[in-house]
Design an enzyme around this catalytic site. Sequence first.
Site, mmCIF file in Angstrom:
data_model
loop_
_atom_site.group_PDB
_atom_site.id
_atom_site.type_symbol
_atom_site.label_atom_id
_atom_site.label_comp_id
_atom_site.label_asym_id
_atom_site.label_seq_id
_atom_site.Cartn_x
_atom_site.Cartn_y
_atom_site.Cartn_z
ATOM 1 C CE LYS A 54 -4.077 -2.596 1.893
ATOM 2 N NZ LYS A 54 -4.906 -2.273 3.706
ATOM 3 C CD GLN A 98 -4.145 -4.099 6.509
ATOM 4 O OE1 GLN A 98 -3.618 -3.243 5.446
ATOM 5 N NE2 GLN A 98 -3.750 -5.595 6.200
ATOM 6 C CG ASP A 121 -9.382 0.677 4.363
ATOM 7 O OD1 ASP A 121 -9.314 0.384 4.203
ATOM 8 O OD2 ASP A 121 -8.715 0.296 5.824
HETATM 9 N N1 GUN Z 1 -7.405 -6.796 6.339
HETATM 10 C C1 GUN Z 1 -7.442 -7.393 4.845
HETATM 11 N N2 GUN Z 1 -8.024 -6.359 4.168
HETATM 12 C C2 GUN Z 1 -8.192 -5.195 4.745
HETATM 13 C C3 GUN Z 1 -8.356 -3.637 4.064
HETATM 14 O O1 GUN Z 1 -8.951 -3.798 3.368
HETATM 15 N N3 GUN Z 1 -8.329 -2.817 4.569
HETATM 16 C C4 GUN Z 1 -7.506 -3.229 6.458
HETATM 17 N N4 GUN Z 1 -7.135 -1.542 7.020
HETATM 18 N N5 GUN Z 1 -7.102 -4.173 6.786
HETATM 19 C C5 GUN Z 1 -7.493 -4.925 5.294
#
Ligand code: GUN
Length: 295
Positions: A54, A98, A121
């Site tokens: 990311k 995350q 998100d």
């Molecule tokens: N863990 C698994 N997928 C995601 C996501 O799309 N965003 C975040 N913040 N954590 C995750």
Amino acid sequence: MSASIIDGKKLASDLRLEIANRAAALKAEKNVTPGLAVILIGENPASVSYVTAKEKACQEAGIASFPFHFPATITQDELIAKINELNRDPAVHGILVQLPLPKGFSDKAVINAIAPEKDVDGFTPVNVGKMLIDEECFLPCTPHGIIKLIETTGMETAGKHVVVMGRSNIVGKPVAVLLSRKGEGANATVTLCHTGTPDASVYTKTADIVIVATGKPNTLTGDMLKSGAVVIDVGVNRVVDPSKPKGYALCGDADFASCSEVASAITPVPGGVGPMTITMLLWNTVESAERAARN
Ligand code: GUN
């Protein structure tokens, strides 16, 4: 039938160009650089690798990434205090925590601390609620990416039967909501299968599109599909493979070999849904920065 491959990498790279152009325009016209705070707690190897991807994607798109990597010994109160600080920071347009968080943290309490206008998100109750009632909001990244991937197949979703396997808050439930909404790229009849479904194949056998997001390899096999169905595989599972440099291989939740014999189109793992999740995160971050610059 031999399924065509739905190329998530290609679509992601096309969209990232568009995102980079929007970021550059914002910088040129308003002197605003979109900024994303990326919070990682602990050392979960999958989370470390997602967060690294990311941050790299941000840099490539002209988005400033502000990494905050904390040891699992940070307290929840300290973490929430940090989020509150980022909520007030005008250089930060998006805040990502995350998931999953290490043991002892409440995912809900932490996510709730993120200001909804920076929740790129789309995980806070405010954004989830707005999505449900069709108000403008940040859509969750994986479901939004899935909608874009389905669009590229040319398969019309209106009036079609979509089966979603898995009821997670991050993928299964929101993608079921998005595809059942009225409007373009949606309007499908959606069946949501989960661990309480005695035999999901009863439903998948009549599905035009199957989205599999269970977190378990081989949840979906070719014999469970109608000929010509579209398969969207959200799974990313590590399976031990000593022949690979890292000692493991990645596989999805669908059995690719048997599904691709029956389906008309299928997403690969890796290179399908994964790149789209990150892309939609960048998309939301630029959107957030554009909104902030308008206000
Ligand atoms: N863990 C698994 N997928 C995601 C996501 O799309 N965003 C975040 N913040 N954590 C995750």
